[in-house]
Write an enzyme that holds these catalytic residues in place. Sequence first.
Site, PDB file in Angstrom:
ATOM      1  CD  GLU A 112      -1.044   0.212   3.766  1.00 44.11           C
ATOM      2  OE1 GLU A 112      -1.037  -0.740   4.562  1.00 44.11           O
ATOM      3  OE2 GLU A 112      -1.719   1.241   3.906  1.00 44.11           O
ATOM      4  CE  LYS A 114       5.638   5.296   6.670  1.00 43.02           C
ATOM      5  NZ  LYS A 114       5.702   6.745   6.837  1.00 43.02           N
ATOM      6  CG  ASP A 116       4.216  12.431   5.121  1.00 40.83           C
ATOM      7  OD1 ASP A 116       4.343  11.998   6.278  1.00 40.83           O
ATOM      8  OD2 ASP A 116       5.026  13.193   4.570  1.00 40.83           O
ATOM      9  NE  ARG A 135       2.782   6.906  16.067  1.00 41.09           N
ATOM     10  CZ  ARG A 135       3.485   6.669  14.982  1.00 41.09           C
ATOM     11  NH1 ARG A 135       3.368   5.513  14.378  1.00 41.09           N
ATOM     12  NH2 ARG A 135       4.296   7.564  14.503  1.00 41.09           N
ATOM     13  CE1 TYR A 224      -1.985   2.237  10.059  1.00 43.08           C
ATOM     14  CE2 TYR A 224      -2.305   3.898   8.350  1.00 43.08           C
ATOM     15  CZ  TYR A 224      -1.851   3.546   9.619  1.00 43.08           C
ATOM     16  OH  TYR A 224      -1.277   4.486  10.413  1.00 43.08           O
ATOM     17  CE  LYS A 289       0.418  -2.727   7.631  1.00 42.50           C
ATOM     18  NZ  LYS A 289      -0.866  -2.129   7.972  1.00 42.50           N
ATOM     19  CE  LYS A 313      10.287   7.472   4.948  1.00 42.92           C
ATOM     20  NZ  LYS A 313      10.195   7.798   6.350  1.00 42.92           N
ATOM     21  CB  CYS A 407      22.251  44.180 -16.996  1.00 38.31           C
ATOM     22  SG  CYS A 407      22.070  42.565 -17.806  1.00 38.31           S
ATOM     23  CB  CYS A 410      24.044  44.056 -21.501  1.00 35.24           C
ATOM     24  SG  CYS A 410      22.652  44.874 -20.718  1.00 35.24           S
ATOM     25  CB  CYS A 425      18.358  44.018 -17.868  1.00 33.10           C
ATOM     26  SG  CYS A 425      19.357  44.557 -19.272  1.00 33.10           S
ATOM     27  CB  CYS A 431      20.602  42.794 -22.675  1.00 27.69           C
ATOM     28  SG  CYS A 431      21.011  41.566 -21.421  1.00 27.69           S
TER      29      CYS A 431
END
Length: 667
Positions: A112, A114, A116, A135, A224, A289, A313, A407, A410, A425, A431
């Site tokens: 699956e 992962k 974030d 958690r 999950y 898993k 990862k 510049c 130039c 410029c 230029c």
Amino acid sequence: MSAEKKIKSLHQQINQHNYNYYVLDTPTIPDAEYDRLMRELEQLETENPGFITPDSPTQRVGSKAATGFAQVKHDVPMLSLSNAFSEEELTAFDTRIKKLLETGKTIGYVCEPKLDGVAVSLLYKQGKLIRAATRGDGYTGEDITQNVRTIKSIPLVLSGDDYPGELEVRGEIFIPIAGFDAFNDKARAAGQKTFANPRNAASGSLRQLDPKMTASRPLDIYFYSLGKVEGDGIADNHMDLLAQLRGWGLRTNPEIQLKHGVQQCIEFYNAISDKRDSLAYEIDGVVYKVNSYAAQKELGFVSRAPRWAIAHKFPAREEMTVLQGVEFQVGRTGALTPVARLEPVFVGGVTVSNASLHNLDEIQRLDVRIGDTVIVRRAGDVIPKVEAVVMEKRPKKTQKIRLPHKCPVCGSEIIKAEGEVVARCTGGLFCQAQLKETIKHFASRRAMNIDGLGDKLVELFLQQGLVSEIADLFSLDKDAVANLERLGDKSAENLLKALEKSKATTLPRFIYGLGIREVGEATAKNLANHFADIDSLLAADEEALVAVNDVGPIVAAHIRGFFRQKHNVELIEKLQKLGVHWPKIEKAAAVEQVLAGKTFVLTGTLTSITRNEAKDKLQALGAKVSGSVSKKTSYAVVGADPGSKATKAEELGVEILDEQALLKLIT
Ligand code: JCF
């Protein structure tokens, strides 16, 4: 430094970062740097087990959060996952599992993406949601029941009737990228705090003391795994459990697949990696898993992670490095863009030594100085960007970034108009940088489409003095070109052929190719359709110009300013004399602008026409075609496999068209 001192110092640093991350939701270093600090500490503790203390960051998961939420003790600890950063580490995981299970058979793995986000535990009794917790440190979390109850995709009552009497399910709460962008846009406009990334936004949203605040954030969840369960009827393998969860109304990730053996796992990893930028949510890897619960039970746990699962990862997209200097690049219109010169760093899968700093306002906003340690982000194919400064690493001596007075190419004067963010410029086509970009633009695919005339070649022509203005391209001498280093007879011939071919063009392409400021493809088309020939356009005053669809006073002034310069008018004459031509536009045939004022966004694959063709047709009818969805979008055209734009359109309530509906509009 002694090992003991080093360990103490790492404790302190990591604890501070834990606090920034878990309590303040405002990390100051990239995840990859945090991971390195943790690994360094683990390594030192392995070598010096005498210095392991119970309060070491390695001895717990996450951090206790000091907020106004009641504590929840997890009966079954919420552990984290071990990481694999390479195929070798993944193979080692598989080998270890086979050895522990004393089997030579291929192992079935549930794979699956992962997410974030924020790991949570939800407790259902007799099918009713009675508690939700974060958690926390893995053993004790925070009671966020009131906030979780506001998330619409989380059922307050389970479906069906075959769920266990007591069911603790675990999953990841996240904010889709489109919702995150919309939230930050709004916060920025209101001068409020923005979030560094979707994960912090999810975490911050869940820990609001007022559930109404949580309710206003577009949170979502994928489940999950299980925590404590009382009662019967749970499947004997993970794949079947996921099906059961879906049956009870608990969302699981639709990308999940059962694979057999390491090779298939790697194929899954590569497929998800390719898909990463079109997923609606942020992921940072893939989780594997062991499918069989009997095997999981036999494998058990080590310290803070199960032996039967691993997170593979992706290479980090954010890294730290040092800003060594800033150079200003001069674009086609003279605009100066600051470019960061970096100590080379491996990020997003490649080594990066330059990154964009956008403009002077951005430099001010970031408060970035030469000598600073900065966070560089590289996502997908986009240009790497300096995201933030790691302030705690700022050295005593840093150098402010200043706009040059002259510049760098130039030597002409640089001016920054009052209230404008862009400095320019003033050298114009004198230029070399502006000239080079102007020629490149003229030759580009959507303009004159001169095949093979790219950056390197234009630079060479200018250096060698073969070209000093656009018109010179059409009087290039074949032998002179063939004599250039790195170019042979064949390529010279091809180039001259391409130049010849490009002479047969269209008026919109020609106008666009001139590179008038603010005159993009769509405006060039409108101008061509309106005036039908170049002489009428040249003769138009500002009043006549603003009568054109999509042309306002600013664009009109740029167009007049361009044609007031004699050398530009001469250039147009010269090009026509050299054979550049286009079919006449019949004024009567000019298409009615039935879609004027409407903005379209295209996403996903169309089957009967290409996206560019669709874009051309829409623009011919007066519509605007934009690359990103906003409240101003009139229609989002959604093809197959659409990206996050489709999600965003839905969230903003933008009208969605499928391919059939689009075709009706444009044919
Ligand atoms: O998507 C995740 N971040 C994720 C985290 C997915 C999982 O299947 C996990 C997890 C953390 C622990 N499974 C466990 C056991």
